[in-house]
Design a protein around this motif. Structure first.
Motif, PDB file in Angstrom:
ATOM      1  N   MET A 160       0.823  -1.215   0.000  1.00 14.15           N
ATOM      2  CA  MET A 160       0.000   0.000   0.000  1.00 14.15           C
ATOM      3  C   MET A 160       0.852   1.259   0.000  1.00 14.15           C
ATOM      4  N   ALA A 161       2.030   1.186   0.652  1.00  8.23           N
ATOM      5  CA  ALA A 161       2.905   2.360   0.672  1.00  8.23           C
ATOM      6  C   ALA A 161       3.319   2.719  -0.747  1.00  8.23           C
ATOM      7  N   ASP A 162       3.560   1.702  -1.591  1.00  9.69           N
ATOM      8  CA  ASP A 162       3.953   1.974  -2.970  1.00  9.69           C
ATOM      9  C   ASP A 162       2.856   2.729  -3.712  1.00  9.69           C
ATOM     10  N   LEU A 163       1.603   2.326  -3.503  1.00  5.77           N
ATOM     11  CA  LEU A 163       0.492   2.999  -4.169  1.00  5.77           C
ATOM     12  C   LEU A 163       0.372   4.436  -3.694  1.00  5.77           C
ATOM     13  N   LEU A 164       0.542   4.668  -2.398  1.00 10.48           N
ATOM     14  CA  LEU A 164       0.466   6.031  -1.863  1.00 10.48           C
ATOM     15  C   LEU A 164       1.589   6.893  -2.434  1.00 10.48           C
ATOM     16  N   GLU A 165       2.773   6.307  -2.557  1.00  5.68           N
ATOM     17  CA  GLU A 165       3.900   7.071  -3.111  1.00  5.68           C
ATOM     18  C   GLU A 165       3.630   7.451  -4.574  1.00  5.68           C
ATOM     19  N   ILE A 166       3.093   6.491  -5.338  1.00  4.92           N
ATOM     20  CA  ILE A 166       2.778   6.774  -6.744  1.00  4.92           C
ATOM     21  C   ILE A 166       1.694   7.841  -6.836  1.00  4.92           C
ATOM     22  N   ALA A 167       0.651   7.698  -5.994  1.00  7.95           N
ATOM     23  CA  ALA A 167      -0.433   8.683  -5.991  1.00  7.95           C
ATOM     24  C   ALA A 167       0.098  10.051  -5.591  1.00  7.95           C
ATOM     25  N   ASP A 168       1.006  10.084  -4.614  1.00  8.80           N
ATOM     26  CA  ASP A 168       1.590  11.355  -4.166  1.00  8.80           C
ATOM     27  C   ASP A 168       2.281  12.060  -5.318  1.00  8.80           C
ATOM     28  N   GLU A 169       2.956  11.295  -6.179  1.00 12.51           N
ATOM     29  CA  GLU A 169       3.632  11.885  -7.337  1.00 12.51           C
ATOM     30  C   GLU A 169       2.626  12.356  -8.389  1.00 12.51           C
ATOM     31  N   LEU A 170       1.630  11.529  -8.673  1.00  8.90           N
ATOM     32  CA  LEU A 170       0.684  11.849  -9.743  1.00  8.90           C
ATOM     33  C   LEU A 170      -0.176  13.062  -9.386  1.00  8.90           C
ATOM     34  N   TYR A 171      -0.628  13.142  -8.142  1.00  8.84           N
ATOM     35  CA  TYR A 171      -1.515  14.245  -7.760  1.00  8.84           C
ATOM     36  C   TYR A 171      -0.757  15.551  -7.511  1.00  8.84           C
ATOM     37  N   GLU A 176       3.559   1.040 -17.225  1.00 15.39           N
ATOM     38  CA  GLU A 176       4.854   0.585 -16.724  1.00 15.39           C
ATOM     39  C   GLU A 176       4.697  -0.560 -15.730  1.00 15.39           C
ATOM     40  N   LEU A 177       3.598  -0.526 -14.971  1.00 14.36           N
ATOM     41  CA  LEU A 177       3.374  -1.516 -13.922  1.00 14.36           C
ATOM     42  C   LEU A 177       2.568  -2.720 -14.415  1.00 14.36           C
ATOM     43  N   LYS A 178       2.353  -2.803 -15.716  1.00 10.78           N
ATOM     44  CA  LYS A 178       1.543  -3.892 -16.267  1.00 10.78           C
ATOM     45  C   LYS A 178       2.099  -5.245 -15.812  1.00 10.78           C
ATOM     46  N   GLY A 179       1.190  -6.103 -15.365  1.00 13.41           N
ATOM     47  CA  GLY A 179       1.598  -7.409 -14.885  1.00 13.41           C
ATOM     48  C   GLY A 179       1.828  -7.468 -13.388  1.00 13.41           C
ATOM     49  N   THR A 180       1.700  -6.304 -12.707  1.00  6.38           N
ATOM     50  CA  THR A 180       1.856  -6.261 -11.249  1.00  6.38           C
ATOM     51  C   THR A 180       0.502  -5.949 -10.617  1.00  6.38           C
ATOM     52  N   PRO A 181       0.339  -6.269  -9.318  1.00  8.32           N
ATOM     53  CA  PRO A 181      -0.940  -5.985  -8.643  1.00  8.32           C
ATOM     54  C   PRO A 181      -1.286  -4.495  -8.610  1.00  8.32           C
ATOM     55  N   LEU A 182      -0.252  -3.639  -8.731  1.00  7.47           N
ATOM     56  CA  LEU A 182      -0.499  -2.193  -8.639  1.00  7.47           C
ATOM     57  C   LEU A 182      -1.057  -1.604  -9.928  1.00  7.47           C
ATOM     58  N   ALA A 183      -0.869  -2.275 -11.032  1.00  5.78           N
ATOM     59  CA  ALA A 183      -1.247  -1.693 -12.323  1.00  5.78           C
ATOM     60  C   ALA A 183      -2.714  -1.278 -12.347  1.00  5.78           C
ATOM     61  N   ALA A 184      -3.602  -2.186 -11.949  1.00  4.83           N
ATOM     62  CA  ALA A 184      -5.035  -1.892 -12.003  1.00  4.83           C
ATOM     63  C   ALA A 184      -5.402  -0.776 -11.034  1.00  4.83           C
ATOM     64  N   ARG A 185      -4.768  -0.755  -9.868  1.00  2.00           N
ATOM     65  CA  ARG A 185      -5.109   0.276  -8.880  1.00  2.00           C
ATOM     66  C   ARG A 185      -4.622   1.658  -9.314  1.00  2.00           C
ATOM     67  N   VAL A 186      -3.456   1.688  -9.955  1.00  2.00           N
ATOM     68  CA  VAL A 186      -2.965   2.972 -10.470  1.00  2.00           C
ATOM     69  C   VAL A 186      -3.863   3.456 -11.595  1.00  2.00           C
ATOM     70  N   LYS A 187      -4.247   2.549 -12.491  1.00  2.00           N
ATOM     71  CA  LYS A 187      -5.128   2.911 -13.601  1.00  2.00           C
ATOM     72  C   LYS A 187      -6.470   3.434 -13.078  1.00  2.00           C
ATOM     73  N   ALA A 188      -6.911   2.936 -11.913  1.00  2.00           N
ATOM     74  CA  ALA A 188      -8.214   3.319 -11.361  1.00  2.00           C
ATOM     75  C   ALA A 188      -8.171   4.645 -10.608  1.00  2.00           C
ATOM     76  N   LEU A 189      -6.974   5.222 -10.443  1.00  2.00           N
ATOM     77  CA  LEU A 189      -6.890   6.506  -9.733  1.00  2.00           C
ATOM     78  C   LEU A 189      -7.689   7.562 -10.497  1.00  2.00           C
ATOM     79  N   ARG A 190      -8.568   8.242  -9.781  1.00  2.00           N
ATOM     80  CA  ARG A 190      -9.460   9.209 -10.427  1.00  2.00           C
ATOM     81  C   ARG A 190      -8.796  10.582 -10.581  1.00  2.00           C
ATOM     82  N   LYS A 191      -9.114  11.217 -11.673  1.00  2.00           N
ATOM     83  CA  LYS A 191      -8.632  12.584 -11.875  1.00  2.00           C
ATOM     84  C   LYS A 191      -9.325  13.508 -10.892  1.00  2.00           C
ATOM     85  N   PRO A 192      -8.589  14.392 -10.214  1.00  2.00           N
ATOM     86  CA  PRO A 192      -9.222  15.281  -9.228  1.00  2.00           C
ATOM     87  C   PRO A 192     -10.066  16.355  -9.905  1.00  2.00           C
ATOM     88  N   SER A 193     -11.094  16.794  -9.206  1.00  2.00           N
ATOM     89  CA  SER A 193     -11.842  17.955  -9.687  1.00  2.00           C
ATOM     90  C   SER A 193     -10.924  19.174  -9.640  1.00  2.00           C
TER      91      SER A 193
END
Length: 296
Positions: free
Chosen positions: A1-12, A29-46
């Protein structure tokens, strides 16, 4: 989960127009890893959420100070009088208005013009962060995808807070402070961009999406205000009808009081006449009794 938060921190932390392509590229880049789908699902902020996230990263110390002041005021208001609470509310509005103005300047430096409708949403989110501890933690994460709003009377529901965040587990996470990029030297070499048309179209679509979002937010605010006006007008009609009914009853009671006053005056005249007759009859009775007594 820390990896996802770090990626989200960079993207947002990216400019709003760059979020979607950067997110998709990172997911690829993360295709084939468990994080790929969760990163793809990150919503664009208003737009408003992005402005708040920008403020948190550019002015982390000031945001922390605002949240600390909010916590202190929440504790202090427990023992405050009505007058002190009004002053407290005014102080909060002044703080959030000032910070919102600063957030608009930061967004302008990033090339984004913040409309009044978006500024109101930013201010409402900052107010929520001051009056509600959970909202404050959500704002401090820098991972908002939608704005927050609460009266502070009751704590905001955890599910609603999670829905406003890119990553539900972000409560308690603090966005990494980031300084504004320093402009580099001008590029004097003009190189044709083969993707210029596609990029222009993508930018236009981004602007359209942002405009549609702002329009929908403004429409929602307008509709809520219209509903409130309709409710107040209906309540006003009910109150006016009650006033009219009370006035009618008052008029009836005044007429009844006038009638009773006339009847009372008539009754008093009858009583006074009867009293005079009683005195005369009493005198005649007493005289007859004395005459009888003399005859033995």
């Amino acid at each position: 989960m820390a990896d996802l938060l770090e990626i989200a921190d960079e993207l947002y932390a990216l400019p709003l127009a760059e979020f979607t392509p950067a997110r998709d590229a990172r997911a690829k880049e993360l295709k084939g890893t468990p994080l790929a789908a969760r990163v793809k699902a990150l919503r664009k902020p208003s737009t408003a959420a992005w402005v708040v996230n920008l403020l948190v990263r550019r002015e982390a110390a000031q945001v922390d100070q605002v949240l600390n002041v909010g916590a202190a005021l929440r504790e202090a208001q427990q023992a405050m009088s009505a007058g002190e609470l009004r002053a407290l509310t005014k102080q909060r509005r002044q703080v959030t208005a000032a910070v919102t103005t600063q957030a608009r300047r930061l967004a302008a430096d990033e090339g984004l013009r913040v409309t009044e409708a978006v500024a109101e949403q930013v201010e409402a989110t900052l107010t929520a962060a001051m009056v509600d501890e959970g909202c404050g933690r959500a704002v401090r994460s820098g991972l908002l995808v939608s704005v927050l709003s609460t009266t502070g009377v009751e704590a905001m529901d955890e599910a609603d807070l999670a829905a406003a965040l890119a990553v539900p587990e972000a409560l308690g996470f603090s966005a990494t402070p980031r300084e504004a990029p320093v402009p580099g030297p001008p590029d004097l070499h003009v190189v044709p961009d083969p993707d210029r048309a596609a990029k222009a179209r993508a930018a236009a679509e981004e602007r359209l999406a942002a405009a549609v979002e702002e329009h929908e937010a403004a429409q929602a605010t307008h509709d809520e205000a219209a509903e409130e006006i309709a409710r107040l007008e209906a309540q006003q009609l009910q109150v006016q009808a009650g006033i009219d009914e009370l006035r009618r009853k008052l008029a009836d009671l005044e007429d009844e009081a006038e009638g009773l006053e006339e009847e009372l005056a008539e009754a008093e005249e009858v009583r006074d006449g009867a009293a005079a007759e009683l005195r005369t009859a009493t005198a005649e009775r007493d005289a007859a009794q004395r005459a009888l007594d003399r005859l033995g």
